[in-house]
Write an enzyme that holds these catalytic residues in place. Structure first.
Site, PDB file in Angstrom:
ATOM      1  N   CYS B 110       0.897  -1.159   0.000  1.00 33.70           N
ATOM      2  CA  CYS B 110       0.000   0.000   0.000  1.00 33.70           C
ATOM      3  C   CYS B 110       0.929   1.200   0.000  1.00 33.70           C
ATOM      4  O   CYS B 110       1.562   1.486   1.019  1.00 33.70           O
ATOM      5  CB  CYS B 110      -0.914   0.015   1.218  1.00 33.70           C
ATOM      6  SG  CYS B 110      -1.890   1.537   1.302  1.00 33.70           S
ATOM      7  N   CYS B 113      -0.683   4.279   2.464  1.00 34.65           N
ATOM      8  CA  CYS B 113      -0.651   4.115   3.928  1.00 34.65           C
ATOM      9  C   CYS B 113      -0.341   2.661   4.254  1.00 34.65           C
ATOM     10  O   CYS B 113       0.815   2.260   4.202  1.00 34.65           O
ATOM     11  CB  CYS B 113      -1.923   4.628   4.589  1.00 34.65           C
ATOM     12  SG  CYS B 113      -3.472   4.107   3.852  1.00 34.65           S
ATOM     13  N   SER B 114      -1.346   1.860   4.557  1.00 35.28           N
ATOM     14  CA  SER B 114      -1.046   0.476   4.946  1.00 35.28           C
ATOM     15  C   SER B 114      -2.269  -0.400   4.754  1.00 35.28           C
ATOM     16  O   SER B 114      -2.511  -1.291   5.564  1.00 35.28           O
ATOM     17  CB  SER B 114      -0.605   0.435   6.398  1.00 35.28           C
ATOM     18  OG  SER B 114      -1.593   1.070   7.180  1.00 35.28           O
ATOM     19  N   CYS B 115      -3.065  -0.146   3.708  1.00 31.65           N
ATOM     20  CA  CYS B 115      -4.242  -0.977   3.453  1.00 31.65           C
ATOM     21  C   CYS B 115      -3.782  -2.421   3.270  1.00 31.65           C
ATOM     22  O   CYS B 115      -2.767  -2.679   2.634  1.00 31.65           O
ATOM     23  CB  CYS B 115      -4.973  -0.472   2.209  1.00 31.65           C
ATOM     24  SG  CYS B 115      -5.551   1.235   2.419  1.00 31.65           S
TER      25      CYS B 115
END
Lengths: 111, 205
Positions: B110, B113-115
């Site tokens: 991602c 961000c951090s999906c």
């Protein structure tokens, strides 16, 4: 990269901020795509001055994003600071080994 | 001497770090306003700390390896298939399964961000959230893979999937050789978290 921090939540507050955000999103206070947009902007800004390791700094960016979101819901930075200070005082005045609670009077009573 | 008698050494409770106090303050205010239910927070923390993890994704992969019809359905509509197994995205996101073969190696990132496919893999590891991985996975995936110990032949194409809040990916790693006689339960043990991100391969028996 493989050697970077790898637990589910390395600090209890990471778990709490994560859970609060998921909970507030499920309660429709904001949508998850809106959250991801705002969070990615914070991460980008943080990443301009240092290389984020995905650990504590990641959740600091998360916290700042959530604080920004909550300003519009009556949770002002001034109130957060007031209650943060009350918690700090509570920790510093509660004997070791006793559960730490906010006093019944004080900032919490005036919310 | 019991620990809690050392009052001279620890006259007060240990002060949590500053951000932890800010989180406590937010939580206090949100509970007061009725926007947050402490029991719901406990449930979410418990779920993500102990109940949800890569084992969920491994079950899906092991079944895909064992059951061609299941794999076909998974590749066509993973959201529906994993929901039928009880793995729901709490944010209503879609899941897309991508299959590693001799010809193509998929990996997920991602960049914003951090999906991450939480219901299938749990909370992402620290490195997945780091700038180093997020920036480099797209730019130089083969180098990143090599650092994870994955060395691909030049004939294998690398495809990097950038997750979003709406779409999360699950890599179905290649089934290891010599596993023809293993059942689903034994196959499950070979599926690692990193192999479902694409930064690792499944273990060999």
């Amino acid at each position: 990269m493989k050697d970077l921090p790898d637990p589910v939540f390395s600090e209890p507050w990471h778990a709490h901020i994560f859970a609060m955000t998921v909970h507030l999103s499920e309660a429709k206070l904001f949508t998850w795509p809106d959250w991801a947009d705002a969070f990615s902007q914070t991460l980008r800004r943080y990443g301009l001055t240092k290389t984020l390791d995905g650990g504590n700094d990641y959740y600091l960016a998360w916290l700042e994003t959530l604080e920004g979101f909550l300003k519009g819901h009556g949770v002002s930075p001034e109130k957060v600071e007031e209650v943060r200070q009350a918690w700090e005082t509570a920790y510093l005045t509660t004997p070791h080994g006793t559960p730490v609670r906010l006093p019944r009077s004080g900032p919490r009573a005036r919310l | 001497m019991p620990h809690d008698h050392h009052d001279d050494d620890h006259p007060h409770s240990l002060l949590p770090p500053e951000p932890a106090l800010r989180v406590k303050a937010l939580e206090t205010l949100l509970i007061e306003k009725g926007l947050v239910d402490p029991a719901a927070l406990d449930e979410i923390i418990e779920t993500y700390s102990h109940k949800i993890g890569p084992r969920n994704g491994a079950r899906v992969v092991a079944r895909a390896w064992s059951d061609p019809a299941f794999k076909k359905a998974l590749l066509e509509d993973a959201t529906k298939v994993v929901a039928e197994l009880g793995f729901f995205g709490r944010q209503g996101e879609h899941v897309v399964a991508v299959e590693n073969t001799n010809a193509v190696h998929n990996m997920i990132v991602c960049t914003l961000c951090s999906c991450y496919p939480w219901p299938l893999l749990g909370i992402p590891p620290g490195w997945y959230k780091s700038d180093a991985y997020r920036a480099r996975a797209v730019r130089e995936p083969r180098k990143v893979l090599a650092e994870f110990g994955v060395h691909l032949s030049d004939e294998t194409a690398v495809r990097v999937w950038d997750s979003t809040a709406e779409i999360r990916y699950l890599v179905i790693p290649e089934r290891p050789d010599g596993t023809d006689d293993l059942d689903e339960g034994a196959l499950l043990e070979l599926v690692t978290r990193d192999s479902m991100i694409g930064t690792g391969l499944a273990k060999t028996p």
